[in-house]
Structure formats: structure tokens, C-alpha cells
Design a protein around this motif. Structure first.
Motif, PDB file in Angstrom:
ATOM      1  N   ILE A   5       4.257  -5.544  -1.898  1.00  0.00           N
ATOM      2  CA  ILE A   5       4.467  -5.494  -0.518  1.00  0.00           C
ATOM      3  C   ILE A   5       6.295  -4.878  -0.057  1.00  0.00           C
ATOM      4  O   ILE A   5       5.925  -4.772   0.991  1.00  0.00           O
ATOM      5  CB  ILE A   5       4.636  -7.736  -0.077  1.00  0.00           C
ATOM      6  CG1 ILE A   5       4.769  -7.663   1.744  1.00  0.00           C
ATOM      7  CG2 ILE A   5       5.005  -8.169  -0.505  1.00  0.00           C
ATOM      8  CD1 ILE A   5       4.037  -8.519   2.369  1.00  0.00           C
ATOM      9  N   ILE A   6       6.918  -5.002  -1.344  1.00  0.00           N
ATOM     10  CA  ILE A   6       8.309  -5.131  -1.083  1.00  0.00           C
ATOM     11  C   ILE A   6       8.150  -3.893  -2.482  1.00  0.00           C
ATOM     12  O   ILE A   6       9.127  -2.689  -1.908  1.00  0.00           O
ATOM     13  CB  ILE A   6       9.395  -5.713  -1.497  1.00  0.00           C
ATOM     14  CG1 ILE A   6       8.950  -7.217  -0.633  1.00  0.00           C
ATOM     15  CG2 ILE A   6      10.673  -5.528  -1.608  1.00  0.00           C
ATOM     16  CD1 ILE A   6       9.456  -6.555   0.672  1.00  0.00           C
ATOM     17  N   CYS A   7       7.804  -3.389  -3.291  1.00  0.00           N
ATOM     18  CA  CYS A   7       8.427  -2.310  -4.389  1.00  0.00           C
ATOM     19  C   CYS A   7       6.928  -2.060  -5.100  1.00  0.00           C
ATOM     20  O   CYS A   7       6.538  -2.985  -5.699  1.00  0.00           O
ATOM     21  CB  CYS A   7       9.166  -2.803  -5.280  1.00  0.00           C
ATOM     22  SG  CYS A   7       9.341  -1.701  -6.547  1.00  0.00           S
ATOM     23  N   ILE A   8       6.536  -0.711  -4.281  1.00  0.00           N
ATOM     24  CA  ILE A   8       5.570  -0.448  -4.636  1.00  0.00           C
ATOM     25  C   ILE A   8       5.602   0.560  -6.555  1.00  0.00           C
ATOM     26  O   ILE A   8       7.150   1.314  -5.846  1.00  0.00           O
ATOM     27  CB  ILE A   8       4.667   0.769  -4.016  1.00  0.00           C
ATOM     28  CG1 ILE A   8       3.911   0.234  -2.862  1.00  0.00           C
ATOM     29  CG2 ILE A   8       3.896   2.053  -4.652  1.00  0.00           C
ATOM     30  CD1 ILE A   8       3.526   0.711  -1.517  1.00  0.00           C
ATOM     31  N   PRO A   9       5.168   0.319  -7.456  1.00  0.00           N
ATOM     32  CA  PRO A   9       5.400   0.982  -8.589  1.00  0.00           C
ATOM     33  C   PRO A   9       6.239   2.522  -8.484  1.00  0.00           C
ATOM     34  O   PRO A   9       5.019   3.544  -7.967  1.00  0.00           O
ATOM     35  CB  PRO A   9       5.057   0.417  -9.383  1.00  0.00           C
ATOM     36  CG  PRO A   9       3.896  -0.476  -8.945  1.00  0.00           C
ATOM     37  CD  PRO A   9       4.262  -0.531  -7.858  1.00  0.00           C
ATOM     38  N   PRO A  10       6.793   3.089  -8.527  1.00  0.00           N
ATOM     39  CA  PRO A  10       7.464   5.223  -8.765  1.00  0.00           C
ATOM     40  C   PRO A  10       5.656   5.358  -9.378  1.00  0.00           C
ATOM     41  O   PRO A  10       5.143   4.723 -10.375  1.00  0.00           O
ATOM     42  CB  PRO A  10       8.258   4.995 -10.352  1.00  0.00           C
ATOM     43  CG  PRO A  10       8.780   3.530  -9.795  1.00  0.00           C
ATOM     44  CD  PRO A  10       8.252   2.785  -9.989  1.00  0.00           C
ATOM     45  N   GLN A  11       5.682   7.027  -8.931  1.00  0.00           N
ATOM     46  CA  GLN A  11       4.064   8.240  -9.141  1.00  0.00           C
ATOM     47  C   GLN A  11       3.099   6.681  -8.693  1.00  0.00           C
ATOM     48  O   GLN A  11       1.700   7.801  -8.984  1.00  0.00           O
ATOM     49  CB  GLN A  11       4.500   7.754 -10.210  1.00  0.00           C
ATOM     50  CG  GLN A  11       5.632   8.765 -11.633  1.00  0.00           C
ATOM     51  CD  GLN A  11       6.130   9.394 -10.592  1.00  0.00           C
ATOM     52  OE1 GLN A  11       5.700  10.885  -9.764  1.00  0.00           O
ATOM     53  NE2 GLN A  11       7.636  10.087 -10.169  1.00  0.00           N
ATOM     54  N   THR A  12       2.990   5.864  -7.640  1.00  0.00           N
ATOM     55  CA  THR A  12       1.678   5.611  -7.597  1.00  0.00           C
ATOM     56  C   THR A  12       0.873   6.122  -6.965  1.00  0.00           C
ATOM     57  O   THR A  12       1.709   6.566  -5.375  1.00  0.00           O
ATOM     58  CB  THR A  12       2.213   4.544  -7.017  1.00  0.00           C
ATOM     59  OG1 THR A  12       2.754   3.120  -7.327  1.00  0.00           O
ATOM     60  CG2 THR A  12       0.533   2.843  -6.224  1.00  0.00           C
ATOM     61  N   PRO A  13      -0.404   6.280  -7.199  1.00  0.00           N
ATOM     62  CA  PRO A  13      -0.447   7.575  -6.193  1.00  0.00           C
ATOM     63  C   PRO A  13      -0.928   6.701  -4.278  1.00  0.00           C
ATOM     64  O   PRO A  13      -1.610   6.066  -4.273  1.00  0.00           O
ATOM     65  CB  PRO A  13      -2.048   8.339  -7.218  1.00  0.00           C
ATOM     66  CG  PRO A  13      -2.274   6.634  -7.821  1.00  0.00           C
ATOM     67  CD  PRO A  13      -0.877   6.624  -7.571  1.00  0.00           C
TER      68      PRO A  13
END
Length: 268
Positions: A95-103
Motif C-alpha cells: 500500500i506504501i511501497c511496491i517492489p521495483p520491477q513490479t509489472p
């Protein structure tokens, strides 16, 4: 809950959603550019034309239908995003931080896409103001907000931007309140909580800055968060809106700094 979970999270259309630039309807930079330019150009043109008056009953009917559609849509988006956040991502901190490279795939991004399209539908707010003959209500804040928020939503999807679930849930919830107020007005009622709708928006922007600071902490102390350059656009956009809404509040409510009621008047 099972019924809502299927239709708002696990339906094949939602689970299998994927934002692909140039393939998903409305996903190309050209579409975004032409949409914003068209909105600004048509708004400018219509404000300088003497349009024939529309029968009050017809205008009232159109306004009622428009507000009901956006009220229901806002409620569905809020609930859909909340359930998707709780049930779909592997970790709640998405909800705050989506992991890098998430499609940009799956339920969360499906609701981001619906939210993006809803902002184009909200352009009709401007048309209704013009048709009602209340040009004075067509402020810079109104036009700036409507045209720029579409760009923000596009960036959410294009960059898999972190923090958008929190913003979507908050904004859609406030819009439920806002369109309830506008629907009441269209039906001839005058709720005493009009002021409730600019101050909630102001609070939303203030709390957004706190959430953005938390996202930065996750970004620099962990493995990073997706969409950091989109974060830069958002913070500038939110800051400008906060200044404009505070100025609007001061001019319309005597500059009171205490927040007693919630007022998100997108159509000041």
C-alpha cells in the motif's frame, strides 16, 4: 464477502488485467496528450461561446444521472482497491511501497486503470458547470485539477508507482462524500455540510505528504520502491493543489485554519 471478493478481486477480467502501453485502451502517450489538450481546448472554446440554454428539467436529469454514476463508481473503486490490497498482494506494505520491477498487472492495477478512466469521465463536471451558466464557478483550480490528475493516474500505471493504492482508496472515498453532496444539490436539497467536502481534501493532501515520506524511508532503507520518478511528479502536484485548495478555502470560508468539517469542492 465471498461475493464481493469474486466480483471486485478474483474475477478473471480483474485478476488477469495487464497494462501494456500501446495495447491497453488509453495507454499511449498520444492518447493522454490528445485527451488533456482536447479537454483544455474545448473548455476554453465553450466558455467563450453563447450556448443555447438547456431546459432546467433536462439539465437537472443529466446532472442527477452523472452524480449517481460517479458516486457509485467511486464507492466501487474504493471497496475494490481496499479488498485488492488486503487479499491480493503478498505483503500489506504494498500500500506504501511496491517492489521495483513490479509489472502493472492484477487487481490493484485494474482499479488504478478504472480510476484513470474515471478521471476522464469527470471532465463532464466542467461541461455541466458551463451548461448551467455558472461560469464563475469554473476556476483555475477546477480546470488545473481535472487536467493534471489524469496525467498523475497515467504515471501510476506506466511506472507501477508506489503509494497509489493509498491515494486511490482515500480519494475515491472522499469522492463518495463529494458526489453525495452534489447529488443532494441536484435533487433540490442543500446539505449543511458543503464545507465538509474542501477541508477533507486539504487533510488528504497533508496526510499524503506523510505517506510519501514513509515511502521514501522504505525506498532508501530497503530494496527500493517502484515508480520513484512518478513520486517526484506527485509531490509537486500535491503541493500545488494544497496551496490552491487552502487559498480557495480562505476565500470562501473566511480563512479559518481549524478543520471542523470536510470539503472537497472540486467544482468551487
Amino acid at each position: 464477502m465471498t461475493f464481493l471478493q469474486y466480483w471486485l478481486v478474483n474475477h478473471p477480467t480483474i485478476v488477469n488485467f495487464s497494462w501494456t502501453q500501446g495495447q491497453t485502451p488509453g495507454s499511449s502517450p498520444l492518447f493522454l496528450t490528445l485527451t488533456v489538450i482536447s479537454y483544455l481546448s474545448i473548455t476554453c472554446l465553450l466558455t467563450h461561446l453563447h450556448l443555447p440554454p438547456i431546459k432546467p428539467n433536462l439539465l437537472k436529469l443529466i446532472t442527477v444521472v452523472h452524480n449517481i454514476v460517479l458516486l457509485v463508481l467511486s464507492l466501487i473503486m474504493a471497496v475494490g482497491c481496499i479488498l485488492s490490497t488486503l487479499l491480493h498482494p503478498p505483503h500489506l506494505h504494498w500500500i506504501i511501497c511496491i517492489p521495483p520491477q513490479t509489472p502493472p498487472t492484477g487487481p490493484l492495477f485494474f482499479w488504478a486503470y478504472v480510476f484513470y478512466l474515471s478521471k476522464i469521465l469527470e471532465f463532464l463536471d466542467t461541461l455541466l458547470i458551463i451548461l448551467s451558466g455558472s461560469i464563475k464557478r469554473l476556476t483555475f483550480l477546477h480546470v488545473y485539477h481535472h487536467s493534471t490528475v489524469v496525467i498523475m493516474c497515467y504515471i501510476w500505471l506506466h511506472t507501477s508507482q508506489s503509494l497509489f493504492p493509498a491515494v486511490l482508496m482515500t480519494n475515491a472515498s472522499v469522492h463518495v462524500l463529494m458526489y453525495t453532496y452534489y447529488l443532494s444539490c441536484a435533487l433540490g436539497l442543500r446539505p449543511r455540510w458543503k464545507r465538509l467536502v474542501t477541508e477533507c481534501q486539504i487533510l488528504q493532501f497533508k496526510y499524503s505528504f506523510l505517506a510519501m515520506a514513509v515511502m521514501l524511508w522504505f525506498h532508501f532503507t530497503g530494496l527500493g520502491c517502484s515508480g520513484i520518478w512518478g513520486w517526484c511528479f506527485n509531490i509537486v502536484f500535491y503541493a500545488s493543489l494544497l496551496v490552491l485548495f487552502v487559498d480557495f478555502h480562505a476565500k470562501n470560508y473566511g480563512g479559518s485554519k481549524s478543520i471542523k468539517v470536510c470539503d472537497l469542492d472540486k467544482r468551487p
